[in-house]
Every structure is written in C-alpha cells, then in structure tokens.
Scaffold this motif. Structure first.
Motif, PDB file in Angstrom:
ATOM      1  N   TYR A 147      -9.867   2.484  49.205  1.00 56.46           N
ATOM      2  CA  TYR A 147      -9.786   1.784  47.917  1.00 56.46           C
ATOM      3  C   TYR A 147     -10.843   2.313  46.958  1.00 56.46           C
ATOM      4  CZ  TYR A 147     -10.948  -1.768  44.477  1.00 56.46           C
ATOM      5  OH  TYR A 147     -11.249  -2.407  43.306  1.00 56.46           O
ATOM      6  N   THR A 151     -10.085   4.130  43.394  1.00 54.62           N
ATOM      7  CA  THR A 151     -10.624   3.555  42.160  1.00 54.62           C
ATOM      8  C   THR A 151     -11.538   4.546  41.450  1.00 54.62           C
ATOM      9  OG1 THR A 151     -10.548   1.366  43.205  1.00 54.62           O
ATOM     10  CG2 THR A 151     -11.840   1.584  41.191  1.00 54.62           C
ATOM     11  N   GLY A 156      -5.848   4.308  41.074  1.00 51.46           N
ATOM     12  CA  GLY A 156      -5.510   2.888  41.071  1.00 51.46           C
ATOM     13  C   GLY A 156      -4.109   2.575  41.533  1.00 51.46           C
ATOM     14  N   SER A 171     -16.008  -2.949  41.265  1.00 52.58           N
ATOM     15  CA  SER A 171     -14.826  -2.153  40.903  1.00 52.58           C
ATOM     16  C   SER A 171     -14.946  -1.625  39.475  1.00 52.58           C
ATOM     17  CB  SER A 171     -13.558  -3.002  41.047  1.00 52.58           C
ATOM     18  OG  SER A 171     -13.357  -3.369  42.399  1.00 52.58           O
ATOM     19  N   MET A 175     -14.889   2.265  38.258  1.00 53.58           N
ATOM     20  CA  MET A 175     -13.967   2.798  37.250  1.00 53.58           C
ATOM     21  C   MET A 175     -14.721   3.576  36.171  1.00 53.58           C
ATOM     22  SD  MET A 175     -11.491  -0.507  36.783  1.00 53.58           S
ATOM     23  CE  MET A 175     -10.771  -1.317  38.211  1.00 53.58           C
TER      24      MET A 175
END
Length: 243
Positions: A147, A151, A156, A171, A175
């Motif tokens: 994950y 990300t 995504g 998160s 990003m």
C-alpha cells in the motif's frame, strides 16, 4: 495479438495462420542468411539478437510436432525486440551512446535513491500496519508495504484505504512525498546527460581549434599536408618544410 481477440480470430483464423507462416518463413530465411553471411556465425547465433531471432521462429515449427505447443506461441512476441535494432542506425548511435553513458554515470545515485525509497516504504508500511490493523485491510506488513509503495508512486489502486485519522495523515505525507520523488531520477539522469553534452561540445570545440591551427603547406619530401601554422618540420618525415 489479433488472435486473442475473439471476434477477429473467429472470422479470420485461417488468414491469421497463413500470415503467421509467411512471417515465420521470412524470419527463418533472414536468420539463415545472417548465419551464412556472418564471418563468425557462432558469435551471431549466441548473441542477444541471435537468440531472440531463434526463439521468435521456433514456436511455429514446434507446433508441427508437439501437441499443446501453442502455449509457446507467446514467445513470438520476442520479435518486437528486434525493433531495438533501430538504435543501431547511424543517426541514433550518438544519442543512444550519450544516454547509455549518462545512465551508467548516474547508476550509483539512482541505487542510493531506490534504497532510500525502499527504507521509507518499509518504515511507513510497518507503521500503517500497526495504526490501521487487519480490520481495515492491512492484514500484514508486506501488504502494508505494498500500500505504501502504491501510494508513494501516486498510483493509488484504492483496494486498501486508511480509516483512522493518523493513517490518513501518513497517507497524505506519502502522496505529497511521491510527487517530489518522481522528479528525482529524472533530475539525476538529466544532469548526467547535460554533462555528457557539455563534454561533447568541448571536444568538438577543441577539434575545431585544432583544425584552424593547421595550414595548407605540403611537405615537398613526402607530400604530407595538415601541418601546424608554427611548424618548421614535417610531422611525418622530419623534412624542413621551407627547404
């Protein structure tokens, strides 16, 4: 590729097979001719392109003798690798060589960069595992690292979504960091390409200066030309240029 489209294959299956055999015969002829005209045939046979050429024609011949060999037909896609021969054209030789030099020069920096990204992914992935937990889809650290990488690269997939405030905070950091990270490899390679271009321009400048420093005097003894303007003797035979 057309054979995998059901509508095309059902309507033009026989035509596709005929075309496949035509291409296979052409590739086979070319492969044999290359071996025949090569001064060192074994060197070509065991070269990268030689192996690609062979693997691209074998599946169709195997289909004549082996049942179920149609699975090997996927190897025919290797023919596309032959398109890389375009980089051996004269017009592209200098540019491809320049890119190769730049990539080799930036290899260490890129490796350090990738190692740093891997460390970040493992650390944040581990935190996400403990913050979100299995109940939110983060069932293991490797899956949480997956994950994190997804990300960080701004892909995504959306198959794993943090629900806690702290998880969403990390998160967001990933990003934003991802947008900055994307530019790093491009900058590293770009700098090396600029350096290589600069070295090439300097080299051309030196060559031009050398050419302008030559005169048109021809040695009366050995007929050599291209002597320096300040030369008194021939660079080839040592004869006095003005005698």
């Amino acid at each position: 590729m057309a054979e995998t489209v059901e509508g095309i294959d059902s309507q033009f299956h026989n035509e596709l097979i005929v075309l496949e055999w035509i291409f296979t015969i052409l590739f086979t002829t070319e492969y044999l001719v290359r071996i025949f005209v090569s001064k060192k045939p074994l060197r070509y046979i065991f070269s990268f392109y030689g192996i690609i050429d062979l693997l691209s024609i074998l599946p169709m011949f195997f289909s004549l003798f082996l049942a179920g060999s149609h699975i090997l037909s996927s190897f025919r896609i290797l023919r596309l690798l032959r398109l890389f021969r375009v980089f051996r054209l004269i017009d592209f030789m200098e540019e491809s060589s320049r890119l190769k030099v730049a990539l080799l020069a930036s290899k260490a920096k890129i490796m350090v960069f990738l190692y740093a990204v891997l460390i970040i992914s493992v650390l944040i992935g581990t935190l996400m595992y403990y913050i979100e937990g299995p109940e939110n889809g983060f069932t293991s650290i490797p899956k949480s690292v997956f994950y994190t990488i997804v990300t960080l690269t701004t892909v995504g997939y959306g198959d794993m979504v943090p629900t806690t405030a702290l998880g969403q905070f990390f998160s967001m950091i990933l990003m934003v960091t991802g947008y900055g990270i994307i530019a790093v490899p491009t900058g590293i390679v770009g700098v090396e390409i600029a350096k290589e271009v600069g070295r090439k321009l300097n080299s051309n400048s030196e060559q031009q200066k050398f050419r302008t420093s030559l005169n048109g005097i021809v040695c009366a003894h050995c007929n050599k030309e291209g002597h320096r303007n300040d030369a008194d003797y021939c660079y080839s035979c040592g004869h006095h240029l003005k005698s």
